[in-house]
Design a protein around this motif. Structure first.
Motif, PDB file in Angstrom:
ATOM      1  N   VAL A  81       0.861  -1.187   0.000  1.00 30.65           N
ATOM      2  CA  VAL A  81       0.000   0.000   0.000  1.00 30.65           C
ATOM      3  C   VAL A  81       0.894   1.231   0.000  1.00 30.65           C
ATOM      4  CG1 VAL A  81      -1.891   1.211   1.143  1.00 30.65           C
ATOM      5  CG2 VAL A  81      -1.699  -1.284   1.333  1.00 30.65           C
ATOM      6  N   SER A  82       0.673   2.128  -0.953  1.00 33.87           N
ATOM      7  CA  SER A  82       1.464   3.357  -1.041  1.00 33.87           C
ATOM      8  C   SER A  82       0.544   4.559  -1.155  1.00 33.87           C
ATOM      9  CB  SER A  82       2.423   3.311  -2.239  1.00 33.87           C
ATOM     10  OG  SER A  82       1.696   3.190  -3.450  1.00 33.87           O
ATOM     11  N   ALA A  83       0.994   5.688  -0.615  1.00 32.68           N
ATOM     12  CA  ALA A  83       0.229   6.938  -0.685  1.00 32.68           C
ATOM     13  C   ALA A  83       1.168   8.040  -1.142  1.00 32.68           C
ATOM     14  CB  ALA A  83      -0.380   7.284   0.670  1.00 32.68           C
ATOM     15  N   ALA A  84       0.655   8.943  -1.949  1.00 32.45           N
ATOM     16  CA  ALA A  84       1.484  10.025  -2.487  1.00 32.45           C
ATOM     17  C   ALA A  84       0.684  11.316  -2.514  1.00 32.45           C
ATOM     18  CB  ALA A  84       1.978   9.682  -3.892  1.00 32.45           C
ATOM     19  N   VAL A  85       1.354  12.408  -2.185  1.00 32.08           N
ATOM     20  CA  VAL A  85       0.783  13.750  -2.265  1.00 32.08           C
ATOM     21  C   VAL A  85       1.840  14.637  -2.893  1.00 32.08           C
ATOM     22  CG1 VAL A  85      -0.080  15.752  -0.991  1.00 32.08           C
ATOM     23  CG2 VAL A  85      -0.713  13.458  -0.263  1.00 32.08           C
ATOM     24  N   GLU A  86       1.458  15.458  -3.850  1.00 29.68           N
ATOM     25  CA  GLU A  86       2.407  16.325  -4.535  1.00 29.68           C
ATOM     26  C   GLU A  86       3.123  17.228  -3.540  1.00 29.68           C
ATOM     27  OE1 GLU A  86       2.554  19.565  -8.220  1.00 29.68           O
ATOM     28  OE2 GLU A  86       0.670  18.603  -7.653  1.00 29.68           O
ATOM     29  N   GLY A  87       4.445  17.231  -3.608  1.00 32.27           N
ATOM     30  CA  GLY A  87       5.239  18.050  -2.703  1.00 32.27           C
ATOM     31  C   GLY A  87       5.552  17.384  -1.374  1.00 32.27           C
ATOM     32  N   MET A  88       4.984  16.179  -1.123  1.00 32.49           N
ATOM     33  CA  MET A  88       5.193  15.508   0.154  1.00 32.49           C
ATOM     34  C   MET A  88       5.935  14.181   0.001  1.00 32.49           C
ATOM     35  SD  MET A  88       3.923  17.307   2.649  1.00 32.49           S
ATOM     36  CE  MET A  88       3.681  16.100   3.948  1.00 32.49           C
ATOM     37  N   GLY A  89       6.210  13.783  -1.225  1.00 35.06           N
ATOM     38  CA  GLY A  89       6.887  12.510  -1.417  1.00 35.06           C
ATOM     39  C   GLY A  89       5.907  11.355  -1.368  1.00 35.06           C
ATOM     40  N   THR A  90       6.406  10.131  -1.123  1.00 30.14           N
ATOM     41  CA  THR A  90       5.605   8.908  -1.131  1.00 30.14           C
ATOM     42  C   THR A  90       5.916   8.083   0.104  1.00 30.14           C
ATOM     43  OG1 THR A  90       5.632   8.873  -3.546  1.00 30.14           O
ATOM     44  CG2 THR A  90       5.008   6.837  -2.457  1.00 30.14           C
ATOM     45  N   SER A  91       4.853   7.429   0.642  1.00 26.52           N
ATOM     46  CA  SER A  91       5.018   6.519   1.765  1.00 26.52           C
ATOM     47  C   SER A  91       4.419   5.177   1.378  1.00 26.52           C
ATOM     48  CB  SER A  91       4.321   7.067   3.013  1.00 26.52           C
ATOM     49  OG  SER A  91       4.465   6.153   4.095  1.00 26.52           O
ATOM     50  N   ALA A  92       5.087   4.086   1.739  1.00 21.53           N
ATOM     51  CA  ALA A  92       4.606   2.753   1.376  1.00 21.53           C
ATOM     52  C   ALA A  92       4.771   1.800   2.546  1.00 21.53           C
ATOM     53  CB  ALA A  92       5.345   2.241   0.148  1.00 21.53           C
ATOM     54  N   ASP A  93       3.884   0.772   2.586  1.00 24.89           N
ATOM     55  CA  ASP A  93       3.943  -0.246   3.626  1.00 24.89           C
ATOM     56  C   ASP A  93       3.295  -1.517   3.088  1.00 24.89           C
ATOM     57  OD1 ASP A  93       4.485  -1.498   5.971  1.00 24.89           O
ATOM     58  OD2 ASP A  93       3.377  -0.103   7.256  1.00 24.89           O
ATOM     59  N   LYS A  94       3.500  -2.630   3.767  1.00 22.12           N
ATOM     60  CA  LYS A  94       2.923  -3.906   3.344  1.00 22.12           C
ATOM     61  C   LYS A  94       1.944  -4.407   4.386  1.00 22.12           C
ATOM     62  CE  LYS A  94       6.912  -5.298   0.541  1.00 22.12           C
ATOM     63  NZ  LYS A  94       7.963  -6.330   0.326  1.00 22.12           N
ATOM     64  N   VAL A  95       0.936  -5.144   3.934  1.00 23.03           N
ATOM     65  CA  VAL A  95      -0.093  -5.658   4.832  1.00 23.03           C
ATOM     66  C   VAL A  95      -0.589  -6.989   4.285  1.00 23.03           C
ATOM     67  CG1 VAL A  95      -1.963  -4.438   3.642  1.00 23.03           C
ATOM     68  CG2 VAL A  95      -2.254  -5.090   6.033  1.00 23.03           C
ATOM     69  N   SER A  96      -0.965  -7.902   5.170  1.00 16.19           N
ATOM     70  CA  SER A  96      -1.545  -9.195   4.791  1.00 16.19           C
ATOM     71  C   SER A  96      -3.025  -9.184   5.130  1.00 16.19           C
ATOM     72  CB  SER A  96      -0.843 -10.342   5.524  1.00 16.19           C
ATOM     73  OG  SER A  96       0.515 -10.426   5.142  1.00 16.19           O
ATOM     74  N   LEU A  97      -3.878  -9.529   4.162  1.00 12.44           N
ATOM     75  CA  LEU A  97      -5.329  -9.543   4.342  1.00 12.44           C
ATOM     76  C   LEU A  97      -5.830 -10.966   4.444  1.00 12.44           C
ATOM     77  CD1 LEU A  97      -6.434  -6.790   1.790  1.00 12.44           C
ATOM     78  CD2 LEU A  97      -5.923  -6.540   4.212  1.00 12.44           C
ATOM     79  N   SER A  98      -6.726 -11.166   5.394  1.00 14.63           N
ATOM     80  CA  SER A  98      -7.368 -12.468   5.553  1.00 14.63           C
ATOM     81  C   SER A  98      -8.750 -12.417   4.935  1.00 14.63           C
ATOM     82  CB  SER A  98      -7.461 -12.846   7.033  1.00 14.63           C
ATOM     83  OG  SER A  98      -6.174 -12.854   7.625  1.00 14.63           O
ATOM     84  N   ALA A  99      -9.270 -13.572   4.512  1.00 16.02           N
ATOM     85  CA  ALA A  99     -10.579 -13.644   3.866  1.00 16.02           C
ATOM     86  C   ALA A  99     -11.668 -13.154   4.800  1.00 16.02           C
ATOM     87  CB  ALA A  99     -10.869 -15.073   3.413  1.00 16.02           C
ATOM     88  N   GLY A 100     -12.428 -12.166   4.327  1.00 19.31           N
ATOM     89  CA  GLY A 100     -13.577 -11.670   5.071  1.00 19.31           C
ATOM     90  C   GLY A 100     -13.227 -10.855   6.288  1.00 19.31           C
ATOM     91  N   SER A 101     -11.935 -10.514   6.499  1.00 19.94           N
ATOM     92  CA  SER A 101     -11.533  -9.769   7.691  1.00 19.94           C
ATOM     93  C   SER A 101     -11.059  -8.377   7.295  1.00 19.94           C
ATOM     94  CB  SER A 101     -10.405 -10.504   8.411  1.00 19.94           C
ATOM     95  OG  SER A 101      -9.945  -9.754   9.527  1.00 19.94           O
ATOM     96  N   PRO A 102     -11.757  -7.301   7.735  1.00 17.73           N
ATOM     97  CA  PRO A 102     -11.329  -5.941   7.398  1.00 17.73           C
ATOM     98  C   PRO A 102      -9.997  -5.612   8.086  1.00 17.73           C
ATOM     99  CG  PRO A 102     -13.102  -5.879   9.005  1.00 17.73           C
ATOM    100  CD  PRO A 102     -12.983  -7.313   8.585  1.00 17.73           C
ATOM    101  N   GLN A 103      -9.208  -4.795   7.429  1.00 13.54           N
ATOM    102  CA  GLN A 103      -7.881  -4.458   7.936  1.00 13.54           C
ATOM    103  C   GLN A 103      -7.699  -2.943   7.887  1.00 13.54           C
ATOM    104  OE1 GLN A 103      -5.858  -6.787   9.069  1.00 13.54           O
ATOM    105  NE2 GLN A 103      -3.952  -5.679   9.410  1.00 13.54           N
ATOM    106  N   THR A 104      -6.948  -2.424   8.856  1.00 14.89           N
ATOM    107  CA  THR A 104      -6.665  -0.987   8.909  1.00 14.89           C
ATOM    108  C   THR A 104      -5.168  -0.761   8.776  1.00 14.89           C
ATOM    109  OG1 THR A 104      -8.563  -0.565  10.351  1.00 14.89           O
ATOM    110  CG2 THR A 104      -6.836   1.121  10.274  1.00 14.89           C
ATOM    111  N   LEU A 105      -4.790   0.172   7.906  1.00 18.08           N
ATOM    112  CA  LEU A 105      -3.377   0.524   7.716  1.00 18.08           C
ATOM    113  C   LEU A 105      -3.276   2.039   7.518  1.00 18.08           C
ATOM    114  CD1 LEU A 105      -0.412  -0.332   7.348  1.00 18.08           C
ATOM    115  CD2 LEU A 105      -0.869  -0.509   4.897  1.00 18.08           C
ATOM    116  N   ASN A 106      -2.657   2.718   8.480  1.00 17.02           N
ATOM    117  CA  ASN A 106      -2.455   4.163   8.397  1.00 17.02           C
ATOM    118  C   ASN A 106      -1.059   4.457   7.833  1.00 17.02           C
ATOM    119  OD1 ASN A 106      -4.972   4.589   9.660  1.00 17.02           O
ATOM    120  ND2 ASN A 106      -4.037   4.394  11.689  1.00 17.02           N
ATOM    121  N   LEU A 107      -0.959   5.493   7.013  1.00 20.84           N
ATOM    122  CA  LEU A 107       0.307   5.875   6.407  1.00 20.84           C
ATOM    123  C   LEU A 107       0.664   7.317   6.770  1.00 20.84           C
ATOM    124  CD1 LEU A 107      -0.072   4.309   2.839  1.00 20.84           C
ATOM    125  CD2 LEU A 107       1.267   3.431   4.740  1.00 20.84           C
TER     126      LEU A 107
END
Length: 299
Positions: A81-107
């Motif tokens: 998962v990566s997020a980008a904003v102009e002038g702020m650069g890019t942040s990325a991280d990895k996450v594992s998702l399980s079937a039917g289970s919601p997941q939260t990942l803040n960047l």
């Protein structure tokens, strides 16, 4: 197949299809989170990309005004998962998702690093006098932050121009000492009673060369742009103070010399204010040499 049996058959098939669809939906996962900067401020309209590391498929979305993003219908597996904003650069991280289970990942995004520029060692003489190092002085030497430097390229250009002109001033000042010393040496043979006109002519010619080179040297110092907010201190203050001695002296010396030259050529003894030619020349040369030493020798 009678109508009742047909209805029962199609009913069972429909129930199976609906059940399979619900199971498939239950097997999907949802990923959500918040995009913020290093200070904790939410970043709206951040571009979020979710990429399945196994299949390479990507899904993109935008964070809302509260910095929240949500991507649904994701199969179980590992994602980047990566997020980008102009002038702020890019942040990325990895996450594992399980079937039917919601997941939260803040960047968290951090400001992109500012371009690095060559810096020079701190010096009391900057920017009033050119540095002896090959690296040009920067606005950081004057106390400006990197942000102020980036937002004021014109100020940096002004400093670069001042540095260049003061370096020319310094070189021309050293060159001027050669005819200056030669002029002083030839003065020993230019004032005697039995001295021929050739000695005086040579002395006058060297004095003229000295005056011309001095004028060029002074031009680059006077015309060098001033940097607002800078303070003259240390050896530079003495250097400028001595200029008030050798500057007028460089103007007065040739005037008095011309008067003494005419009197000598007319067979007269040097008299009147022309007799001050030699003392004024000596004081002028002394102040000039002292001015050179004031920015050449650290004290």
């Amino acid at each position: 197949m009678n109508p009742k049996t047909a209805k029962l058959f199609f009913g069972v098939v429909l129930i199976c299809l609906i059940t399979a669809q619900l199971r498939a939906q239950d097997a999907q996962s949802t990923l959500s989170g918040t995009i913020t900067d290093s200070a904790g401020k939410v970043l709206s309209n951040a571009k979020v990309t979710v990429r399945n590391l196994s299949t390479g498929e990507s899904t993109e979305t935008l964070a809302d005004a509260a910095g929240l993003y949500s991507v649904s219908n994701l199969a179980a597996g590992d994602y980047e998962v990566s997020a980008a904003v102009e002038g702020m650069g890019t942040s990325a991280d990895k996450v594992s998702l399980s079937a039917g289970s919601p997941q939260t990942l803040n960047l968290t995004l951090r400001s992109a690093p500012a371009p690095q520029s060559p810096t020079t060692p701190p010096s009391e003489n900057l920017p009033n006098a050119p540095s002896t190092s090959k690296t040009e002085p920067s606005l950081e030497d004057l106390g400006f932050s990197k942000t102020e430097i980036q937002s004021n390229a014109a100020q940096q250009a002004l400093l670069d121009k001042r540095t260049h002109m003061l370096k020319v001033h310094q070189r021309m000042g050293l060159i001027t000492t050669v005819p200056l010393v030669a002029t002083l040496i030839t003065s020993l043979n230019a004032g005697g009673k039995n001295t021929g006109t050739a000695s005086r002519d040579l002395h006058v010619a060297l004095g003229a060369v000295t005056g011309d080179l001095y004028g060029i040297t002074a031009y680059y110092a006077i015309r060098a742009p001033r940097i607002p907010g800078t303070e003259t201190r240390g050896p530079i203050r003495l250097h400028k103070a001595l200029a008030w001695i050798h500057g007028p002296g460089m103007i007065l010396t040739p005037i008095l010399g011309a008067m003494a030259f005419d009197q000598k050529n007319n067979g007269e003894k040097v008299h009147g204010i022309a007799v001050a030619h030699s003392p004024v020349a000596i004081v002028t040369a002394g102040a000039y040499v002292a001015a050179l030493l004031s920015v050449s020798v650290k004290f």
